[in-house]
Design a protein around this motif. Structure first.
Motif, PDB file in Angstrom:
ATOM      1  N   LYS A  21     -14.663   4.074  -1.794  1.00 48.12           N
ATOM      2  CA  LYS A  21     -14.329   2.658  -1.750  1.00 48.12           C
ATOM      3  C   LYS A  21     -13.466   2.272  -2.948  1.00 48.12           C
ATOM      4  O   LYS A  21     -12.464   1.548  -2.810  1.00 48.12           O
ATOM      5  CB  LYS A  21     -15.629   1.841  -1.745  1.00 48.12           C
ATOM      6  CG  LYS A  21     -15.440   0.334  -1.893  1.00 48.12           C
ATOM      7  CD  LYS A  21     -14.764  -0.290  -0.696  1.00 48.12           C
ATOM      8  CE  LYS A  21     -14.686  -1.794  -0.828  1.00 48.12           C
ATOM      9  NZ  LYS A  21     -13.934  -2.409   0.279  1.00 48.12           N
ATOM     10  N   LEU A  22     -13.810   2.765  -4.131  1.00 47.95           N
ATOM     11  CA  LEU A  22     -13.039   2.446  -5.330  1.00 47.95           C
ATOM     12  C   LEU A  22     -11.630   3.020  -5.247  1.00 47.95           C
ATOM     13  O   LEU A  22     -10.652   2.356  -5.611  1.00 47.95           O
ATOM     14  CB  LEU A  22     -13.766   2.987  -6.564  1.00 47.95           C
ATOM     15  CG  LEU A  22     -15.119   2.335  -6.855  1.00 47.95           C
ATOM     16  CD1 LEU A  22     -15.856   3.105  -7.945  1.00 47.95           C
ATOM     17  CD2 LEU A  22     -14.950   0.879  -7.258  1.00 47.95           C
ATOM     18  N   ILE A  23     -11.502   4.252  -4.769  1.00 47.85           N
ATOM     19  CA  ILE A  23     -10.180   4.866  -4.613  1.00 47.85           C
ATOM     20  C   ILE A  23      -9.346   4.064  -3.615  1.00 47.85           C
ATOM     21  O   ILE A  23      -8.158   3.798  -3.836  1.00 47.85           O
ATOM     22  CB  ILE A  23     -10.316   6.328  -4.149  1.00 47.85           C
ATOM     23  CG1 ILE A  23     -10.987   7.176  -5.226  1.00 47.85           C
ATOM     24  CG2 ILE A  23      -8.957   6.895  -3.777  1.00 47.85           C
ATOM     25  CD1 ILE A  23     -10.212   7.335  -6.493  1.00 47.85           C
ATOM     26  N   GLU A  24      -9.985   3.647  -2.519  1.00 51.62           N
ATOM     27  CA  GLU A  24      -9.272   2.847  -1.505  1.00 51.62           C
ATOM     28  C   GLU A  24      -8.768   1.539  -2.110  1.00 51.62           C
ATOM     29  O   GLU A  24      -7.646   1.095  -1.844  1.00 51.62           O
ATOM     30  CB  GLU A  24     -10.213   2.585  -0.327  1.00 51.62           C
ATOM     31  CG  GLU A  24      -9.600   1.794   0.820  1.00 51.62           C
ATOM     32  CD  GLU A  24      -9.863   0.295   0.682  1.00 51.62           C
ATOM     33  OE1 GLU A  24      -8.929  -0.483   0.972  1.00 51.62           O
ATOM     34  OE2 GLU A  24     -10.965  -0.088   0.280  1.00 51.62           O
ATOM     35  N   MET A  25      -9.578   0.910  -2.953  1.00 47.67           N
ATOM     36  CA  MET A  25      -9.167  -0.344  -3.598  1.00 47.67           C
ATOM     37  C   MET A  25      -8.017  -0.102  -4.583  1.00 47.67           C
ATOM     38  O   MET A  25      -7.082  -0.896  -4.666  1.00 47.67           O
ATOM     39  CB  MET A  25     -10.361  -0.964  -4.323  1.00 47.67           C
ATOM     40  CG  MET A  25     -11.429  -1.515  -3.377  1.00 47.67           C
ATOM     41  SD  MET A  25     -13.020  -1.855  -4.205  1.00 47.67           S
ATOM     42  CE  MET A  25     -12.521  -3.070  -5.427  1.00 47.67           C
ATOM     43  N   LEU A  26      -8.096   1.001  -5.323  1.00 51.53           N
ATOM     44  CA  LEU A  26      -7.049   1.304  -6.302  1.00 51.53           C
ATOM     45  C   LEU A  26      -5.718   1.640  -5.619  1.00 51.53           C
ATOM     46  O   LEU A  26      -4.644   1.327  -6.128  1.00 51.53           O
ATOM     47  CB  LEU A  26      -7.484   2.473  -7.191  1.00 51.53           C
ATOM     48  CG  LEU A  26      -8.630   2.203  -8.169  1.00 51.53           C
ATOM     49  CD1 LEU A  26      -9.112   3.507  -8.797  1.00 51.53           C
ATOM     50  CD2 LEU A  26      -8.191   1.226  -9.255  1.00 51.53           C
ATOM     51  N   LYS A  27      -5.779   2.268  -4.446  1.00 51.22           N
ATOM     52  CA  LYS A  27      -4.565   2.683  -3.732  1.00 51.22           C
ATOM     53  C   LYS A  27      -3.967   1.556  -2.894  1.00 51.22           C
ATOM     54  O   LYS A  27      -2.823   1.677  -2.440  1.00 51.22           O
ATOM     55  CB  LYS A  27      -4.884   3.873  -2.815  1.00 51.22           C
ATOM     56  CG  LYS A  27      -5.158   5.161  -3.557  1.00 51.22           C
ATOM     57  CD  LYS A  27      -5.666   6.255  -2.616  1.00 51.22           C
ATOM     58  CE  LYS A  27      -4.639   6.625  -1.575  1.00 51.22           C
ATOM     59  NZ  LYS A  27      -5.119   7.730  -0.704  1.00 51.22           N
ATOM     60  N   ARG A  28      -4.707   0.490  -2.698  1.00 53.91           N
ATOM     61  CA  ARG A  28      -4.275  -0.574  -1.785  1.00 53.91           C
ATOM     62  C   ARG A  28      -2.901  -1.116  -2.201  1.00 53.91           C
ATOM     63  O   ARG A  28      -2.682  -1.466  -3.352  1.00 53.91           O
ATOM     64  CB  ARG A  28      -5.314  -1.692  -1.771  1.00 53.91           C
ATOM     65  CG  ARG A  28      -5.197  -2.668  -0.623  1.00 53.91           C
ATOM     66  CD  ARG A  28      -6.357  -3.640  -0.657  1.00 53.91           C
ATOM     67  NE  ARG A  28      -7.638  -2.988  -0.386  1.00 53.91           N
ATOM     68  CZ  ARG A  28      -8.818  -3.508  -0.728  1.00 53.91           C
ATOM     69  NH1 ARG A  28      -8.872  -4.667  -1.353  1.00 53.91           N
ATOM     70  NH2 ARG A  28      -9.926  -2.847  -0.435  1.00 53.91           N
ATOM     71  N   ASN A  29      -1.976  -1.147  -1.235  1.00 52.39           N
ATOM     72  CA  ASN A  29      -0.602  -1.658  -1.443  1.00 52.39           C
ATOM     73  C   ASN A  29       0.182  -0.848  -2.471  1.00 52.39           C
ATOM     74  O   ASN A  29       1.104  -1.366  -3.115  1.00 52.39           O
ATOM     75  CB  ASN A  29      -0.626  -3.137  -1.859  1.00 52.39           C
ATOM     76  CG  ASN A  29      -1.304  -4.021  -0.833  1.00 52.39           C
ATOM     77  OD1 ASN A  29      -1.122  -3.824   0.373  1.00 52.39           O
ATOM     78  ND2 ASN A  29      -2.095  -4.990  -1.294  1.00 52.39           N
ATOM     79  N   ARG A  30      -0.178   0.425  -2.641  1.00 55.24           N
ATOM     80  CA  ARG A  30       0.551   1.278  -3.576  1.00 55.24           C
ATOM     81  C   ARG A  30       0.955   2.572  -2.883  1.00 55.24           C
ATOM     82  O   ARG A  30       0.205   3.121  -2.079  1.00 55.24           O
ATOM     83  CB  ARG A  30      -0.318   1.615  -4.802  1.00 55.24           C
ATOM     84  CG  ARG A  30      -0.419   0.447  -5.791  1.00 55.24           C
ATOM     85  CD  ARG A  30      -1.367   0.749  -6.909  1.00 55.24           C
ATOM     86  NE  ARG A  30      -1.354  -0.340  -7.887  1.00 55.24           N
ATOM     87  CZ  ARG A  30      -2.374  -0.675  -8.647  1.00 55.24           C
ATOM     88  NH1 ARG A  30      -3.516   0.002  -8.564  1.00 55.24           N
ATOM     89  NH2 ARG A  30      -2.265  -1.660  -9.506  1.00 55.24           N
ATOM     90  N   ASP A  31       2.128   3.064  -3.258  1.00 54.44           N
ATOM     91  CA  ASP A  31       2.640   4.338  -2.764  1.00 54.44           C
ATOM     92  C   ASP A  31       2.600   5.326  -3.931  1.00 54.44           C
ATOM     93  O   ASP A  31       3.395   5.217  -4.870  1.00 54.44           O
ATOM     94  CB  ASP A  31       4.072   4.165  -2.241  1.00 54.44           C
ATOM     95  CG  ASP A  31       4.646   5.454  -1.684  1.00 54.44           C
ATOM     96  OD1 ASP A  31       3.958   6.505  -1.753  1.00 54.44           O
ATOM     97  OD2 ASP A  31       5.784   5.414  -1.184  1.00 54.44           O
TER      98      ASP A  31
END
Length: 573
Positions: free
Chosen positions: A367-377
């Motif tokens: 969940k934390l990784i998903e939040m950190l990656k959100r809207n980022r390439d």
């Protein structure tokens, strides 16, 4: 009459009550050295993790964390109040119960006010429940949502018609205002019902007392849901809807399920999922999550997939970081399609739900990784650098779970293609989050450094003693009988108790040690198990025996010296 006893009387009752005899009436105890072990009466388990100390007169479960004295055992296991527990133990010990210490006039007034508030809320809950039968629209609505009669009865669901002041009888207006049943206009003195034409869900504390209400409209009015206001009884940031019903199933299964609302909790209960609770109209708080972690090891968050649900899910992840300790876990469920918990259970059944919740939920790290990656390439260097910096800030908030923090750090490093270095926190005025910097020789590799939240490792003589004592118990628990029990402290007793009831197979012991709630005890046990494994791999049986003998002599001698030093010091006081 007050509800507090004289301290001398309580001490007398405690000293003349035997916890081994008391617990033995309810649990089958087995002698293990100087203590007793059993299957824990507070949660379901296959191997014993519950220990009772005859010397220290306390019980402790290394699985669920239950801990206490003769009083707390009767309260937790027997469901007695403190006063009832004291009176029962005094009667068993043949001690006359004296007059209780009278509270002050102010305390009497406060207690009387609280009792009156609970009484008026209980009466209101009964009235609302009775109103439901006379309100066809409300009954039709509940049936359309799939509610069965037993669920309505279990949760005391009702309906708020207008006129609560008249219906409830002789309750003073200021009391109705304090409990949030009416709203009074300060300028005109006009009084109106707070809850009007709403389905009513009584909110209860862990003891089952009504402390407030949640109401849902049948039409398109706003707000859709309305809670009672804060009062001396009701603090929404501390209470959890449904916990009075879910507490025991949560403790037994070691898993809690957090959902969005009252409807979800009630329908999950109806379908056979009794471990569900809900926050009360606010985002989940640290107090609420801490309450759950005192009952279980794993919390599953199941929120709707809409924007509000995602926001609640993100907030819960941040709260979980601050509460996380090694051995506790959290995960997040996003149900497929447009399902909510009720619709998913209707379509797939309870077994599919349990599998989804327990085995297919996204772990907190994911969940934390998903939040950190959100809207980022992460193929773009700028996004990758921002990902790493936010990752460092996330790691900073993990204060009490160093193993989890290290594992998450490794995963963030892999995705960012750079190393994250957490510098030891200093006592200066510089804030840890100001030390972020990038280092490295290549475009895709480097180091992000930041002040660490990890404190220094303990190096005191007492810590060394506990580690040596833990190693002795790991190598040969029976050898602990050779050390004078009177010289050991309570923490040593906990160490001995854990090893006395731990499974013998190495892997099982390691897994069991992860579930120890007390961080200091868990660290000692895990260190002892690691060093025990190293010794048994390197030494033969004869060498191990000599190792154990040397530890017994060393620990016994150190304890004896400490006892003599303490006696000498007392001569000069």
């Amino acid at each position: 009459m007050g509800n507090r006893f004289d301290d001398t009387f309580l001490s007398d009752v405690r000293e003349r009550s035997d916890i081994v005899e008391l617990v033995g009436r309810h649990v089958k105890l087995k002698k293990a050295g100087k203590d007793y072990t059993a299957l824990c009466p507070f949660h379901t388990e296959k191997s014993p993790s519950f220990t009772v100390s005859a010397i220290k007169q306390f019980y402790h479960c290394f699985g669920c964390g239950a801990h206490g004295s003769v009083f707390s055992f009767l309260m937790e296991h027997g469901g007695l109040t403190f006063v009832e527990a004291v009176e029962e133990l005094a009667h068993s010990a043949g001690i006359r119960v004296p007059e209780r210490v009278a509270p002050s006039p102010l305390e009497q007034a406060e207690q009387s006010r609280r009792s009156a508030m609970v009484e008026v809320l209980t009466r209101a809950a009964t009235l609302f429940h009775q109103n439901l039968r006379a309100t066809p629209d409300a009954v039709i609505y509940l049936k359309s949502r799939g509610f069965k009669v037993e669920t309505i009865l279990q949760f005391g669901i009702g309906y708020a018609s207008q006129g609560i002041v008249t219906a409830i009888g002789a309750a003073p207006l200021d009391l109705l205002k304090d409990v949030g049943l009416v709203v009074v206009n300060d300028d005109t003195g006009e009084c109106r019902d707070k809850f009007r034409q709403r389905i009513m869900f009584p909110i209860r504390n862990e003891r089952g007392d009504v402390i407030g209400f949640g109401g849902r409209v049948l039409d398109a009015r706003e707000p859709k849901y309305l809670n009672s206001p804060e009062s001396v009884l009701f603090h929404k940031g501390e209470e959890l809807f449904g916990l009075h019903l879910a507490k025991q199933p949560i403790r037994q299964g070691r898993i809690a399920v957090v959902v969005e609302g009252y409807m979800d909790v009630a329908m999950l209960w109806q379908h056979g999922e009794p471990r569900a609770v809900a926050a009360l109209g606010t985002s989940l708080t640290a107090d609420q999550l801490g309450r759950l972690y005192r009952l279980c090891d794993h919390v599953v968050f199941c929120f709707d997939g809409d924007k509000a649900g995602q926001k609640a899910s993100d907030r819960a992840a941040h709260v979980a970081l601050g509460q996380m300790v090694d051995g506790k876990t959290a995960s997040f469920v996003t149900l497929p399609g447009d399902h909510d918990p009720d619709s998913y259970l209707r379509e797939y059944g309870i077994e599919a739900w349990r599998d989804y919740v327990e085995n297919q939920a996204l772990p907190l790290s994911g969940k934390l990784i998903e939040m950190l990656k959100r809207n980022r390439d992460l193929a773009v260097p700028e996004d990758r650098a921002a990902f790493a910096r936010d990752g460092v800030e996330t790691l900073q908030t993990i204060l009490h779970a160093p193993t989890f923090r290290d594992a998450l750090k490794t995963e963030i490093e892999r995705l960012a293609s750079m190393n994250l270095r957490l510098r030891a926190q200093t006592s200066g005025a510089t804030r840890p989050d100001r030390g972020v910097q990038l280092e490295g020789s290549g475009p895709a590799t480097g180091t992000v450094a930041v002040g660490s939240v990890a404190g220094p490792q303990p190096t005191s003589g007492r810590d060394v003693f506990y580690r040596r004592y833990g190693l002795l118990m790991a190598l040969d628990v029976e050898a602990g009988k050779d050390i004078p029990a009177a010289l050991l402290d309570e923490f040593s007793e906990l160490i001995a108790g854990w090893f006395a009831c731990a499974a013998g197979e190495a892997q099982t012991r390691q897994e069991s040690a992860q579930r120890i709630r007390d961080a200091a005890l868990r660290a000692v046990v895990q260190d002892a198990l690691r060093r025990c494994t190293e010794r048994t791999a390197m030494l033969d049986a004869e060498a191990l025996s000599r190792d154990v003998d040397a530890l017994v002599v060393s620990i016994s001698g150190e304890l004896a010296q400490r006892a003599l030093a303490q006696q000498a010091a007392e001569l000069f006081r």
